[in-house]
Design a protein around this motif. Structure first.
Motif, PDB file in Angstrom:
ATOM      1  N   GLY A  68       0.754  -1.246   0.000  1.00 21.19           N
ATOM      2  CA  GLY A  68       0.000   0.000   0.000  1.00 21.19           C
ATOM      3  C   GLY A  68       0.783   1.294   0.000  1.00 21.19           C
ATOM      4  N   PHE A  69       2.082   1.242  -0.264  1.00 22.92           N
ATOM      5  CA  PHE A  69       2.874   2.466  -0.338  1.00 22.92           C
ATOM      6  C   PHE A  69       3.099   2.853  -1.789  1.00 22.92           C
ATOM      7  CE2 PHE A  69       3.796   0.799   3.832  1.00 22.92           C
ATOM      8  CZ  PHE A  69       3.746   1.931   4.624  1.00 22.92           C
ATOM      9  N   MET A  70       3.321   4.142  -2.022  1.00 26.34           N
ATOM     10  CA  MET A  70       3.582   4.621  -3.368  1.00 26.34           C
ATOM     11  C   MET A  70       4.542   5.805  -3.315  1.00 26.34           C
ATOM     12  SD  MET A  70       2.082   7.837  -3.792  1.00 26.34           S
ATOM     13  CE  MET A  70       2.166   7.867  -5.560  1.00 26.34           C
ATOM     14  N   GLY A  71       5.169   6.070  -4.445  1.00 20.60           N
ATOM     15  CA  GLY A  71       6.034   7.229  -4.587  1.00 20.60           C
ATOM     16  C   GLY A  71       6.163   7.573  -6.054  1.00 20.60           C
ATOM     17  N   VAL A  72       6.346   8.857  -6.334  1.00 18.21           N
ATOM     18  CA  VAL A  72       6.480   9.312  -7.718  1.00 18.21           C
ATOM     19  C   VAL A  72       7.523  10.427  -7.797  1.00 18.21           C
ATOM     20  CG1 VAL A  72       4.591  11.004  -7.552  1.00 18.21           C
ATOM     21  CG2 VAL A  72       5.217  10.072  -9.784  1.00 18.21           C
ATOM     22  N   LEU A  73       8.297  10.398  -8.870  1.00 20.18           N
ATOM     23  CA  LEU A  73       9.199  11.492  -9.214  1.00 20.18           C
ATOM     24  C   LEU A  73       8.973  11.792 -10.682  1.00 20.18           C
ATOM     25  CD1 LEU A  73      11.442  13.493  -8.557  1.00 20.18           C
ATOM     26  CD2 LEU A  73      13.090  11.716  -9.147  1.00 20.18           C
ATOM     27  N   ASN A  74       8.655  13.046 -10.978  1.00 20.26           N
ATOM     28  CA  ASN A  74       8.304  13.467 -12.324  1.00 20.26           C
ATOM     29  C   ASN A  74       9.091  14.741 -12.607  1.00 20.26           C
ATOM     30  OD1 ASN A  74       6.799  14.919 -14.400  1.00 20.26           O
ATOM     31  ND2 ASN A  74       5.185  13.408 -14.109  1.00 20.26           N
ATOM     32  N   THR A  75      10.044  14.673 -13.544  1.00 20.96           N
ATOM     33  CA  THR A  75      10.909  15.821 -13.820  1.00 20.96           C
ATOM     34  C   THR A  75      10.925  16.155 -15.303  1.00 20.96           C
ATOM     35  OG1 THR A  75      12.921  14.556 -14.246  1.00 20.96           O
ATOM     36  CG2 THR A  75      12.466  15.123 -11.950  1.00 20.96           C
ATOM     37  N   PRO A  76      11.043  17.443 -15.641  1.00 22.61           N
ATOM     38  CA  PRO A  76      11.252  17.784 -17.050  1.00 22.61           C
ATOM     39  C   PRO A  76      12.547  17.133 -17.540  1.00 22.61           C
ATOM     40  CG  PRO A  76      10.711  19.735 -15.763  1.00 22.61           C
ATOM     41  CD  PRO A  76      10.959  18.624 -14.794  1.00 22.61           C
ATOM     42  N   ARG A  77      12.526  16.621 -18.736  1.00 27.49           N
ATOM     43  CA  ARG A  77      13.679  15.897 -19.272  1.00 27.49           C
ATOM     44  C   ARG A  77      14.879  16.826 -19.511  1.00 27.49           C
ATOM     45  NH1 ARG A  77      11.937  12.130 -23.827  1.00 27.49           N
ATOM     46  NH2 ARG A  77      10.958  11.109 -22.058  1.00 27.49           N
ATOM     47  N   GLN A  78      14.657  18.063 -19.869  1.00 28.78           N
ATOM     48  CA  GLN A  78      15.747  18.974 -20.250  1.00 28.78           C
ATOM     49  C   GLN A  78      16.178  19.908 -19.123  1.00 28.78           C
ATOM     50  OE1 GLN A  78      17.313  18.562 -23.127  1.00 28.78           O
ATOM     51  NE2 GLN A  78      15.904  16.896 -23.591  1.00 28.78           N
ATOM     52  N   ARG A  79      16.168  19.441 -17.882  1.00 26.39           N
ATOM     53  CA  ARG A  79      16.617  20.302 -16.778  1.00 26.39           C
ATOM     54  C   ARG A  79      18.110  20.576 -16.876  1.00 26.39           C
ATOM     55  NH1 ARG A  79      15.292  18.578 -11.006  1.00 26.39           N
ATOM     56  NH2 ARG A  79      16.317  16.685 -11.645  1.00 26.39           N
ATOM     57  N   ALA A  80      18.482  21.810 -16.586  1.00 30.21           N
ATOM     58  CA  ALA A  80      19.901  22.179 -16.582  1.00 30.21           C
ATOM     59  C   ALA A  80      20.571  21.594 -15.338  1.00 30.21           C
ATOM     60  CB  ALA A  80      20.046  23.695 -16.588  1.00 30.21           C
ATOM     61  N   ARG A  81      21.821  21.223 -15.468  1.00 27.73           N
ATOM     62  CA  ARG A  81      22.585  20.740 -14.327  1.00 27.73           C
ATOM     63  C   ARG A  81      22.912  21.920 -13.420  1.00 27.73           C
ATOM     64  NH1 ARG A  81      24.352  15.604 -14.910  1.00 27.73           N
ATOM     65  NH2 ARG A  81      26.135  15.887 -13.549  1.00 27.73           N
ATOM     66  N   VAL A  82      23.094  21.663 -12.121  1.00 27.99           N
ATOM     67  CA  VAL A  82      23.449  22.713 -11.171  1.00 27.99           C
ATOM     68  C   VAL A  82      24.965  22.771 -11.016  1.00 27.99           C
ATOM     69  CG1 VAL A  82      21.247  22.581  -9.941  1.00 27.99           C
ATOM     70  CG2 VAL A  82      23.176  21.189  -9.166  1.00 27.99           C
ATOM     71  N   SER A  83      25.444  23.853 -10.423  1.00 28.91           N
ATOM     72  CA  SER A  83      26.892  24.061 -10.305  1.00 28.91           C
ATOM     73  C   SER A  83      27.531  23.197  -9.228  1.00 28.91           C
ATOM     74  CB  SER A  83      27.180  25.538 -10.015  1.00 28.91           C
ATOM     75  OG  SER A  83      26.561  25.926  -8.798  1.00 28.91           O
ATOM     76  N   GLU A  84      26.756  22.727  -8.260  1.00 28.57           N
ATOM     77  CA  GLU A  84      27.290  21.905  -7.172  1.00 28.57           C
ATOM     78  C   GLU A  84      27.715  20.544  -7.711  1.00 28.57           C
ATOM     79  OE1 GLU A  84      28.650  20.405  -3.868  1.00 28.57           O
ATOM     80  OE2 GLU A  84      27.915  22.456  -3.857  1.00 28.57           O
ATOM     81  N   SER A  85      28.719  19.969  -7.075  1.00 30.38           N
ATOM     82  CA  SER A  85      29.184  18.650  -7.499  1.00 30.38           C
ATOM     83  C   SER A  85      28.139  17.583  -7.175  1.00 30.38           C
ATOM     84  CB  SER A  85      30.503  18.307  -6.794  1.00 30.38           C
ATOM     85  OG  SER A  85      30.236  17.980  -5.445  1.00 30.38           O
ATOM     86  N   THR A  86      28.319  16.417  -7.735  1.00 35.42           N
ATOM     87  CA  THR A  86      27.377  15.318  -7.495  1.00 35.42           C
ATOM     88  C   THR A  86      27.595  14.658  -6.139  1.00 35.42           C
ATOM     89  OG1 THR A  86      28.859  13.789  -8.640  1.00 35.42           O
ATOM     90  CG2 THR A  86      27.088  14.811  -9.941  1.00 35.42           C
ATOM     91  N   ALA A  87      28.523  15.179  -5.342  1.00 39.33           N
ATOM     92  CA  ALA A  87      28.763  14.602  -4.015  1.00 39.33           C
ATOM     93  C   ALA A  87      27.565  14.839  -3.085  1.00 39.33           C
ATOM     94  CB  ALA A  87      30.028  15.197  -3.403  1.00 39.33           C
TER      95      ALA A  87
END
Length: 158
Positions: free
Chosen positions: A55-74
């Motif tokens: 009975g649990f659910m979750g969703v993530l919905n993002t625009p495909r062409q989002r710009a990357r941010v300046s912070e590192s992936t750490a």
């Protein structure tokens, strides 16, 4: 999995049950339907919705062409970037989790937490059309009669 289809507002075949939704689903497209019946496709998105057997659910919905941010992936969050970059990264993103329940030909998402804090504690109703591995979730019409629907396909394990 049995194939089910909606014709008008009538469910054809067996009634929908929660087990029919269990698994991961990837978005195939999203549309906005105006009260006059005209249809406008949304921008391409990277999206996944998941339903668990308990009975649990979750969703993530993002625009495909989002710009990357300046912070590192750490970092997993956006706390390392300025407010403007955070706003741009979050623009158009829908993300929430909680519990779900199937009632008739609808699924109710009761939201525990969300990117939009106003959604926490609400229940979002989606009309379900399920045919084989294709799922369509449609929101109820707004006050003007406009609504959106999202088309999903069951995610492959390969």
């Amino acid at each position: 999995m049995t194939g089910k289809a909606l014709v008008g507002a009538d469910l054809v075949g067996a009634d929908l049950v929660g087990a029919d939704l269990v698994g991961a689903w990837r978005e195939r497209g999203r549309e906005f339907i105006a009260a006059d019946g005209s249809v406008k496709a949304d921008i391409p998105r990277n999206s996944q919705i998941m339903y668990s057997a308990d009975g649990f659910m979750g969703v993530l919905n993002t625009p495909r062409q989002r710009a990357r941010v300046s912070e590192s992936t750490a970092r997993m969050d956006l706390d390392g970037v300025d407010a403007n970059e955070r706003a741009q990264a979050a623009f158009g993103v829908v993300s929430y989790f909680g519990r779900y329940e199937v009632k008739g030909d609808s699924v109710l998402h009761t939201i525990d937490a969300a990117l939009n804090p106003n959604l926490a504690g609400t229940t979002q109703v989606r009309h379900v059309t399920l045919v084989g591995d294709d799922l369509t979730l449609s929101a109820p019409p707004d006050a003007k009669g406009n609504y959106f629907r999202i088309h999903w396909r069951r995610a492959s394990k390969t």
